[in-house]
Scaffold this active site. Structure first.
Site, PDB file in Angstrom:
ATOM      1  N   ASP A   1       3.347  -4.575   7.879  1.00  0.00           N
ATOM      2  CA  ASP A   1       2.362  -3.134   7.923  1.00  0.00           C
ATOM      3  C   ASP A   1       1.253  -4.715   8.450  1.00  0.00           C
ATOM      4  O   ASP A   1       0.838  -5.416   7.133  1.00  0.00           O
ATOM      5  CB  ASP A   1       1.673  -2.771   6.498  1.00  0.00           C
ATOM      6  CG  ASP A   1       0.707  -1.908   6.504  1.00  0.00           C
ATOM      7  OD1 ASP A   1      -0.096  -2.284   6.906  1.00  0.00           O
ATOM      8  OD2 ASP A   1       0.424  -1.255   5.094  1.00  0.00           O
ATOM      9  N   HIS A  37       1.413  -1.347   0.248  1.00  0.00           N
ATOM     10  CA  HIS A  37      -0.043  -0.539  -0.227  1.00  0.00           C
ATOM     11  C   HIS A  37       1.165   1.610   0.086  1.00  0.00           C
ATOM     12  O   HIS A  37       1.644   1.415   0.422  1.00  0.00           O
ATOM     13  CB  HIS A  37      -1.194  -0.060   1.246  1.00  0.00           C
ATOM     14  CG  HIS A  37      -2.114   1.181   1.102  1.00  0.00           C
ATOM     15  ND1 HIS A  37      -1.265   2.320   1.482  1.00  0.00           N
ATOM     16  CD2 HIS A  37      -3.365   1.084   1.099  1.00  0.00           C
ATOM     17  CE1 HIS A  37      -2.741   2.721   1.583  1.00  0.00           C
ATOM     18  NE2 HIS A  37      -3.380   2.255   1.698  1.00  0.00           N
ATOM     19  N   CYS A  52      -4.761   2.666  -4.168  1.00  0.00           N
ATOM     20  CA  CYS A  52      -3.411   3.168  -3.491  1.00  0.00           C
ATOM     21  C   CYS A  52      -2.326   2.497  -3.214  1.00  0.00           C
ATOM     22  O   CYS A  52      -1.986   2.026  -2.701  1.00  0.00           O
ATOM     23  CB  CYS A  52      -3.911   3.152  -1.633  1.00  0.00           C
ATOM     24  SG  CYS A  52      -4.442   4.699  -1.173  1.00  0.00           S
ATOM     25  N   GLN A 107      -4.579  -4.997   7.067  1.00  0.00           N
ATOM     26  CA  GLN A 107      -5.498  -6.025   6.660  1.00  0.00           C
ATOM     27  C   GLN A 107      -5.383  -6.981   7.425  1.00  0.00           C
ATOM     28  O   GLN A 107      -6.201  -7.742   7.898  1.00  0.00           O
ATOM     29  CB  GLN A 107      -5.085  -5.952   5.063  1.00  0.00           C
ATOM     30  CG  GLN A 107      -5.355  -5.013   4.405  1.00  0.00           C
ATOM     31  CD  GLN A 107      -7.101  -4.571   4.253  1.00  0.00           C
ATOM     32  OE1 GLN A 107      -7.103  -5.802   4.359  1.00  0.00           O
ATOM     33  NE2 GLN A 107      -7.185  -3.272   3.613  1.00  0.00           N
ATOM     34  N   LYS A 167     -10.382  -0.258  10.467  1.00  0.00           N
ATOM     35  CA  LYS A 167     -10.512  -1.429   9.737  1.00  0.00           C
ATOM     36  C   LYS A 167     -11.234  -2.496  10.673  1.00  0.00           C
ATOM     37  O   LYS A 167     -11.074  -2.906  10.056  1.00  0.00           O
ATOM     38  CB  LYS A 167      -9.693  -1.560   8.901  1.00  0.00           C
ATOM     39  CG  LYS A 167      -8.388  -0.357   8.162  1.00  0.00           C
ATOM     40  CD  LYS A 167      -7.502  -1.407   6.629  1.00  0.00           C
ATOM     41  CE  LYS A 167      -6.754   0.053   6.732  1.00  0.00           C
ATOM     42  NZ  LYS A 167      -7.173   0.777   5.502  1.00  0.00           N
TER      43      LYS A 167
HETATM   44  C1  LIG Z   1      -2.325  -3.067   3.837  1.00  0.00           C
HETATM   45  C2  LIG Z   1      -2.526  -0.961   4.446  1.00  0.00           C
HETATM   46  N1  LIG Z   1      -1.966  -0.593   5.000  1.00  0.00           N
HETATM   47  C3  LIG Z   1      -2.180   1.002   5.347  1.00  0.00           C
HETATM   48  C4  LIG Z   1      -3.182   1.067   4.861  1.00  0.00           C
HETATM   49  C5  LIG Z   1      -3.598   3.083   5.377  1.00  0.00           C
HETATM   50  O1  LIG Z   1      -3.935   2.610   6.721  1.00  0.00           O
HETATM   51  P1  LIG Z   1      -4.470   3.994   7.460  1.00  0.00           P
HETATM   52  O2  LIG Z   1      -4.714   4.922   5.996  1.00  0.00           O
HETATM   53  O3  LIG Z   1      -5.746   3.983   8.344  1.00  0.00           O
HETATM   54  O4  LIG Z   1      -3.686   4.988   7.625  1.00  0.00           O
HETATM   55  C6  LIG Z   1      -4.630   0.825   4.662  1.00  0.00           C
HETATM   56  C7  LIG Z   1      -5.400   1.300   4.629  1.00  0.00           C
HETATM   57  O5  LIG Z   1      -6.106   1.968   3.249  1.00  0.00           O
HETATM   58  C8  LIG Z   1      -3.566  -0.587   3.910  1.00  0.00           C
HETATM   59  O6  LIG Z   1      -5.115  -1.420   2.744  1.00  0.00           O
END
Ligand SMILES: Cc1ncc(COP(=O)(O)O)c(C=O)c1O
Lengths: 160, 425
Positions: free
Chosen positions: B216, B139, B382, B219, B242
């Site tokens: 990370d 992401h 993203c 998910q 989430k």
């Molecule tokens: C794998 C992953 N990393 C990071 C994020 C970023 O999360 P946030 O927008 O809550 O900071 C997301 C969510 O969109 C994600 O799916």
């Protein structure tokens, strides 16, 4: 059926989407311009064959959603046979229609009326604009003497 | 796995092997509505989950009864607020597998958690010629901070590619993770492909070379049991929103030895021990990284989300989604030529299902489904580098959670069939 959905995807739009006009490559390309919509990844090529300041033929190749494809197809149909100045004015008119600044549409441009439904879906307005801003960019470069190259525009750069 | 009984009776919501989805659904007030005349089917859970009543009530209760600034006041409310906030920290530390409470830092989200590491640990430890390893399926939150840091430090950014099946391609891994590797930053579960990556194995490899590892888990944490100590990583980042919690709360887990050595992040109140004009000493962990008034109310309400998930049992959550993903694959296969991204083995992936139709753009898919009451995501999610690898400009993504059931999948599939008729292509 959902009313606003049918407002956006009017029969005319779906017809253009299913069988887009302007698919045939040109014999001779005088104006070539490519457009890109970064937010949805849509890409378009708009090419014109020009003779005596008049658009003899149009080729449009669009990879995108139903709205951008249909809008590009309408462009191919409408711009053919118009002078370069007329083509530019029509593109300006389409921008105004999509922004809600203009509601009157001349009779010979009747299909454009179908684009009005897109106004209810603000995120999709860029899709409908893509082919037209791409055309304008090509026309501007041609007019200012930058000929032979390929013009390029992103809907994010089209700020006005 | 049997679930714990809690005061609000959430044990009813999961039997020995499955979730009672009807009962779970009823806990989410938002789901009880119609969109364009159709029952709402919410399938955009990878973007953000909905909130159960207990979380919404916890938020209201906090503002009605508890609200005050924390760690500062010497009055009853300030003590209550501080207690509630710190209790959530203890809860998070237990939830993620039993780590020290000092190793849990509250941020505004996964994005800030990762940026914090880049701006502090990264700033001090990445030097010219060092290598940072990421994967092709990151992401942007776990990509952009490293691209920028690598540029700034003249470090080298390397990536682990993916196979056509959507797994990490580990065939050349010994050329990618080497003694030059200073950081391995990878996602535990892809938000586009659903792939669950072998974080333990890769972390062990990176550690052999003395690298630091960041996972990370944005998910994975909401959807399966995640035990940070056994993942064996140094940093973990995830978001409350989430996993049934409020927006605006993220967690950074960091190993104490690393956090101790890192410089602070936000300079200001709360994060200092002593301030003189010519000398400042930092507060102890975790406060060193929590400068300013934090998002107290949302952190406090997140506690209720964790309790709710524990009562369901994270293994039950995982089993439910695995089964439902299998059902979705089966039903989606009725749509000829619909292309599904990512692994097909439900045991190796989560419930984020990205797909494309050969003739209908993802944005048209999303607009059409919305008109039938179905919320999905369309776009690049993203993850633009991954989209390029997949050769797509965008995909449509339906992502499942605890309140989704077979009927939701059926409604999705039927709407997709209708969509093809509608567009007539
Ligand atoms: C794998 C992953 N990393 C990071 C994020 C970023 O999360 P946030 O927008 O809550 O900071 C997301 C969510 O969109 C994600 O799916």
């Amino acid at each position: 059926m959902n009313e606003s959905l049918d407002e956006m995807y009017r029969d005319i739009i779906l017809d253009h989407y299913r069988s887009p006009r302007g698919k045939k490559p040109l014999e001779k390309t005088d104006i070539a311009s490519e457009g890109h919509n970064p937010s949805c990844g849509d890409e378009i090529d708009v090419e014109l064959q020009v003779d005596d300041d008049t658009v003899k033929d149009v080729h449009v190749n669009c990879h995108g959603c139903a709205i951008s494809v249909a809008s590009g197809s309408m462009l191919a149909e409408i711009v053919k046979g118009k002078t370069l100045a007329e083509a530019f004015r029509i593109a300006e008119l389409v921008k105004k229609i999509l922004k809600g600044e203009e509601t009157e549409i001349p009779e010979d441009l009747g299909d454009l009326d179908a684009l009005k439904g897109v106004r209810q879906f603000p995120v999709r307005i860029k899709c409908a604009l893509l082919s037209w801003v791409t055309l304008m960019e090509g026309l501007k470069d041609y007019k200012s003497g930058q000929r032979g190259g390929k013009s390029s525009i992103s809907t994010d750069d089209d700020k006005d | 796995m049997a679930s714990k009984t809690t005061q609000n009776g959430t044990s009813l919501r999961s039997g020995p092997t499955s979730l009672m989805v009807d009962i779970v659904k009823a806990d989410f007030p938002l789901l009880d509505q119609t969109i364009h005349g159709h029952k709402l089917v919410y399938l955009d859970n990878a973007a953000s989950s909905q909130k159960p009543r207990v979380v919404i009530n916890a938020l209201l209760d906090y503002y009605r009864k508890t609200n005050a600034n924390i760690h500062r006041g010497l009055h009853t409310l300030a003590e209550r607020a501080t207690d509630s906030y710190e209790r959530t920290r203890d809860h998070v530390a237990r939830f993620v597998g039993g780590v020290d409470r000092e190793e849990i830092i509250f941020t505004s989200g996964t994005t800030e958690s990762i940026n914090l590491v880049a701006a502090t640990w990264g700033e001090e430890n990445i030097h010219e010629g060092d290598e940072i390893v990421i994967t092709e399926m990151e992401h942007h939150a776990n990509l952009v901070p490293w691209v920028i840091l690598a540029q700034k430090k003249k470090a080298v950014l390397k990536h682990i590619p993916i196979t056509i099946c959507g797994h990490l391609d580990l065939s050349q891994i010994d050329d990618i993770i080497t003694p030059k590797t200073k950081l391995l930053a990878l996602t535990h579960m892809s938000n586009v492909l659903g792939t669950i990556n072998p974080v333990e194995e890769l972390a062990a490899k990176a550690h052999q070379h003395g690298a630091v590892v960041l996972a990370d888990v944005a998910q994975s944490m909401p959807h399966m049991p995640v035990d940070i100590p056994s993942l064996g990583v140094d940093f973990c980042a995830f978001s409350a929103h989430k996993m049934l919690g409020p927006t605006g709360v993220g967690i950074l887990y960091g190993k104490r030895e690393l956090l101790d050595k890192m410089p602070p992040y936000n300079m200001g109140g709360e994060m200092i021990r002593e301030v003189r004009f010519d000398h400042i000493t930092w507060a102890e962990l975790p406060f060193k990284f929590e400068g300013g008034t934090p998002n107290v109310a949302d952190v406090v309400a997140f506690d209720a989300a964790l309790t709710y998930l524990e009562a369901l049992g994270m293994q039950n959550v995982r089993d439910h989604e695995e089964r439902l993903t299998g059902y979705a694959f089966e039903r989606l296969s009725e749509l000829k030529d619909l292309e599904i991204q990512g692994p097909r083995e439900t045991g190796q992936r989560g419930g984020a299902i990205s797909f494309t139709d050969p003739n209908i753009h993802p944005h048209d898919i999303s607009t059409f489904l919305d008109s039938r009451g179905i919320a999905i995501r369309a776009g690049h999610h993203c993850a633009q580098p991954l989209m390029r690898v997949l050769g797509k400009v965008a995909t449509a993504r339906a992502s499942l959670y605890i309140y989704n059931d077979e009927a939701d999948v059926d409604q999705l599939v039927e709407a997709l069939i209708e969509m093809r008729r509608y567009f007539g292509v």
